[in-house]
Design a protein around this motif. Sequence first.
Motif, short mmCIF file in Angstrom:
data_model
loop_
_atom_site.label_atom_id
_atom_site.label_comp_id
_atom_site.label_asym_id
_atom_site.label_seq_id
_atom_site.Cartn_x
_atom_site.Cartn_y
_atom_site.Cartn_z
N VAL A 64 -8.02 12.54 -8.37
CA VAL A 64 -8.71 13.04 -7.18
C VAL A 64 -9.87 12.11 -6.83
CG1 VAL A 64 -10.11 14.92 -6.26
CG2 VAL A 64 -8.06 15.42 -7.61
N GLY A 65 -9.95 11.73 -5.57
CA GLY A 65 -11.05 10.90 -5.09
C GLY A 65 -10.82 9.41 -5.17
N VAL A 66 -9.74 8.97 -5.82
CA VAL A 66 -9.45 7.54 -5.91
C VAL A 66 -8.96 7.04 -4.56
CG1 VAL A 66 -8.03 5.77 -6.99
CG2 VAL A 66 -8.93 7.66 -8.36
N GLU A 67 -9.67 6.09 -3.97
CA GLU A 67 -9.28 5.54 -2.68
C GLU A 67 -8.14 4.55 -2.85
OE1 GLU A 67 -12.39 4.04 -0.29
OE2 GLU A 67 -13.64 5.83 -0.45
N LEU A 68 -7.16 4.66 -2.00
CA LEU A 68 -5.98 3.80 -2.09
C LEU A 68 -6.06 2.65 -1.09
CD1 LEU A 68 -3.23 6.56 -2.37
CD2 LEU A 68 -4.45 5.38 -4.21
N PRO A 69 -5.41 1.53 -1.39
CA PRO A 69 -5.42 0.39 -0.47
C PRO A 69 -4.82 0.77 0.88
CG PRO A 69 -4.46 -0.22 -2.58
CD PRO A 69 -4.61 1.25 -2.60
N LYS A 70 -5.36 0.20 1.92
CA LYS A 70 -4.85 0.44 3.27
C LYS A 70 -4.00 -0.75 3.70
CE LYS A 70 -8.61 3.41 4.84
NZ LYS A 70 -9.21 3.59 3.52
N SER A 71 -3.01 -0.46 4.50
CA SER A 71 -2.14 -1.52 4.99
C SER A 71 -2.92 -2.50 5.86
CB SER A 71 -0.98 -0.91 5.80
OG SER A 71 -0.21 -1.94 6.39
N GLN A 72 -2.65 -3.78 5.68
CA GLN A 72 -3.29 -4.82 6.50
C GLN A 72 -2.39 -5.26 7.65
OE1 GLN A 72 -6.51 -5.74 5.83
NE2 GLN A 72 -6.31 -4.06 4.33
N ALA A 73 -1.26 -4.55 7.82
CA ALA A 73 -0.33 -4.93 8.88
C ALA A 73 -0.97 -4.74 10.25
CB ALA A 73 0.95 -4.10 8.78
N THR A 74 -0.69 -5.65 11.14
CA THR A 74 -1.24 -5.57 12.50
C THR A 74 -0.18 -5.14 13.51
OG1 THR A 74 -0.76 -7.93 12.84
CG2 THR A 74 -2.96 -7.35 12.02
N PRO A 100 0.81 -1.23 0.00
CA PRO A 100 0.00 0.00 0.00
C PRO A 100 0.84 1.27 0.00
CG PRO A 100 -0.96 -1.60 1.50
CD PRO A 100 0.35 -2.18 1.03
N LYS A 101 1.96 1.27 0.71
CA LYS A 101 2.80 2.47 0.73
C LYS A 101 3.40 2.74 -0.64
CE LYS A 101 6.64 4.65 3.19
NZ LYS A 101 7.65 4.51 4.27
N THR A 102 3.82 1.68 -1.34
CA THR A 102 4.36 1.86 -2.69
C THR A 102 3.30 2.40 -3.63
OG1 THR A 102 5.92 0.04 -2.36
CG2 THR A 102 5.44 0.66 -4.64
N ILE A 103 2.09 1.84 -3.55
CA ILE A 103 0.99 2.30 -4.39
C ILE A 103 0.69 3.77 -4.10
CG2 ILE A 103 -1.47 2.02 -4.89
CD1 ILE A 103 -1.11 -0.97 -4.36
N ALA A 104 0.68 4.14 -2.82
CA ALA A 104 0.41 5.53 -2.46
C ALA A 104 1.48 6.46 -3.02
CB ALA A 104 0.33 5.67 -0.94
#
Length: 399
Positions: free
Chosen positions: A160-170, A131-135
């Motif tokens: 603008v407005g495109v939601e990016l993946p969130k990290s699934q790390a716990t 997700p960080k790379t994509i962001a």
Amino acid sequence: MASIRERRRSDGTRAFAVLWRDPSTGRQTSLTYDDLRDATVARQLIEAAGGHALEAARIAEGIRKTGPTVDDVISEHIDLLTSVGPDTRKHYRTQLSAHISPTLGPYPVAAMTYRHIAGWVNAMSAKGLAPKTIANVHGLFSAAMTTAVRLGYRDDNPCVGVELPKSQATHDDMTVLTRDEFSLLLSKVSPFYQPLVLTLVATGLRWGEATALTVADFDLTTSPPTIRVTKAWKRDADRHWYVGPPKTRRARRTVSLPDDLVAVLAPVVAGKAPGALVFTNTVRSQLSSSRFWTQTWTPALDAATNPLLADGSSDPAAARITKRPRVHDLRHTHASWMIAAGVDLFVLQRRLGHESIHTTTETYAHLMPDQQKSAADAAGRALGGLAGSMGTRMSPRQT
């Protein structure tokens, strides 16, 4: 989903029809182009847009427009940047060639829509990019599209407005050491490098800033003693090291030093020329972060997490730490200690050299003990004793 079919006109010329089914109506739809490249671009864009007729019409119009491609615009954007170094510029070009050019790069920038950007982001996620790379890549694309608007290549920013993946790390992205944990780890570090490690945890300096310090940057006789941060190690376009300005404008700063650290640093700087590096390797040249990690930091971590007896067996009675911090976590540890001591976040922002207070609050606000205690007290008042009354209602089996 879409296909290209070559057709011969009665005059002998060739045409290329892009065929697909609209997912909303189920009807077969087509667009015809004189050039195979245009048809190929249209097919890929239509697939990225999911085959919707409205988007297809916009794509058809965009393909026929003159103007720069996505590759052209992002390359121009990178060239126009005025506040980045050659290494950062090269990094952006690497992102462009690796993650943008193979998919959207050849297409007219005027043809880009929200659906294309969303589809591109989903494709990167499906490939397993973090997700960080994509962001980061999306950030480059979005900034370039803002530049495209300024240069008149298009009217809006499709990112603008495109939601990016969130990290699934716990797990937390940072590791913070207690004073006892740091003391134990420090004792396992080679004595030659202990002054550097102490400076990192006592000032919050970045590695590239600390290892670029020269004797002239230290003023150990003022009250309070200070370090002036005006430079850091950088890489040029060929990945060669050089000393340049620090990360941002606010990274130029003066950092005060505790007296205990001054006592350690005084003999380190004594007798050296004003322009001499203070923290070096054992042959007095630039200290490599990778070599320090493998030859000094990792052995110290191993010794602190698994103390050994003289015979090489593990010592069950010895103190140990269970964490595996990075060298950069000394910066986070410093921030944690400052917050625990009641240092204001605005003061911490300036001490760490953050460009914005937003960076400081987003990174460290969760460590503020007073605010956490106030929030817990507020939650307790809201519960109004409800949690305590549960115990009186629970049966012996439940308890």
